[in-house]
Design a protein around this motif. Sequence first.
Motif, PDB file in Angstrom:
ATOM      1  N   GLY A 110       0.794  -1.059  -0.004  1.00 22.94           N
ATOM      2  CA  GLY A 110       0.087   0.005  -0.043  1.00 22.94           C
ATOM      3  C   GLY A 110       0.925   1.312  -0.104  1.00 22.94           C
ATOM      4  O   GLY A 110       1.970   1.095   0.551  1.00 22.94           O
ATOM      5  N   THR A 111       0.428   2.250  -0.688  1.00 19.74           N
ATOM      6  CA  THR A 111       1.079   3.674  -0.563  1.00 19.74           C
ATOM      7  C   THR A 111       0.001   4.972  -0.541  1.00 19.74           C
ATOM      8  O   THR A 111      -1.158   4.652  -0.938  1.00 19.74           O
ATOM      9  CB  THR A 111       1.912   3.728  -1.933  1.00 19.74           C
ATOM     10  N   GLN A 112       0.235   5.473   0.340  1.00 21.19           N
ATOM     11  CA  GLN A 112      -0.750   6.596   0.811  1.00 21.19           C
ATOM     12  C   GLN A 112      -0.585   7.741  -0.380  1.00 21.19           C
ATOM     13  O   GLN A 112       0.184   8.310  -0.775  1.00 21.19           O
ATOM     14  CB  GLN A 112      -0.307   7.212   2.076  1.00 21.19           C
ATOM     15  N   VAL A 113      -1.870   8.037  -0.708  1.00 18.80           N
ATOM     16  CA  VAL A 113      -2.237   9.143  -1.550  1.00 18.80           C
ATOM     17  C   VAL A 113      -3.066   9.927  -0.900  1.00 18.80           C
ATOM     18  O   VAL A 113      -4.134   9.840  -0.513  1.00 18.80           O
ATOM     19  CB  VAL A 113      -2.926   8.528  -3.006  1.00 18.80           C
ATOM     20  N   THR A 114      -2.690  11.501  -0.769  1.00 16.61           N
ATOM     21  CA  THR A 114      -3.389  12.548  -0.078  1.00 16.61           C
ATOM     22  C   THR A 114      -3.546  13.566  -1.037  1.00 16.61           C
ATOM     23  O   THR A 114      -2.631  14.176  -1.480  1.00 16.61           O
ATOM     24  CB  THR A 114      -2.607  12.991   1.197  1.00 16.61           C
ATOM     25  N   VAL A 115      -5.110  13.983  -1.224  1.00 15.48           N
ATOM     26  CA  VAL A 115      -5.165  15.037  -1.955  1.00 15.48           C
ATOM     27  C   VAL A 115      -5.685  16.196  -1.239  1.00 15.48           C
ATOM     28  O   VAL A 115      -6.780  16.324  -0.622  1.00 15.48           O
ATOM     29  CB  VAL A 115      -6.296  14.863  -3.207  1.00 15.48           C
ATOM     30  N   SER A 116      -4.884  17.496  -1.066  1.00 12.88           N
ATOM     31  CA  SER A 116      -5.326  18.383  -0.116  1.00 12.88           C
ATOM     32  C   SER A 116      -4.822  19.693  -0.575  1.00 12.88           C
ATOM     33  O   SER A 116      -3.479  19.518  -1.045  1.00 12.88           O
ATOM     34  CB  SER A 116      -5.001  18.148   1.329  1.00 12.88           C
TER      35      SER A 116
END
Length: 117
Positions: A110-116
């Motif tokens: 898993g790899t974190q993707v954050t859209v902010s």
Amino acid sequence: QVQLVESGGGLVQPGGSLRLSCTASGIFYKLYTVGWYRQVPGKSRQLVGTISNSGTTNYEGSVRDRFAVSRENGNNTVALQMNSLNPEDTAVYYCSARHAITARQYWGQGTQVTVSS
């Protein structure tokens, strides 16, 4: 030993783009449908997009016009190009390889993707 190793996650602003990549080892890659799923806390893992060895793709409806999954059998890799990202795309993204006949499925870490903003 089967390994799926993802890379490319991170923080991106709304409207931006990000590309994820996953490299597999320990499997005969051409026998697998490969792709991506995502998961947010408290919810089950959901399909993002997959691609079969013949090139047939399958996408979740909200990403179909924004994301593209591709594979390179020579390198045992699958990529996810994500465009026009929005905060609802924030999740942990998992690489998947599922055997076309037995349906045995392997997962990356898993790899974190954050859209902010």
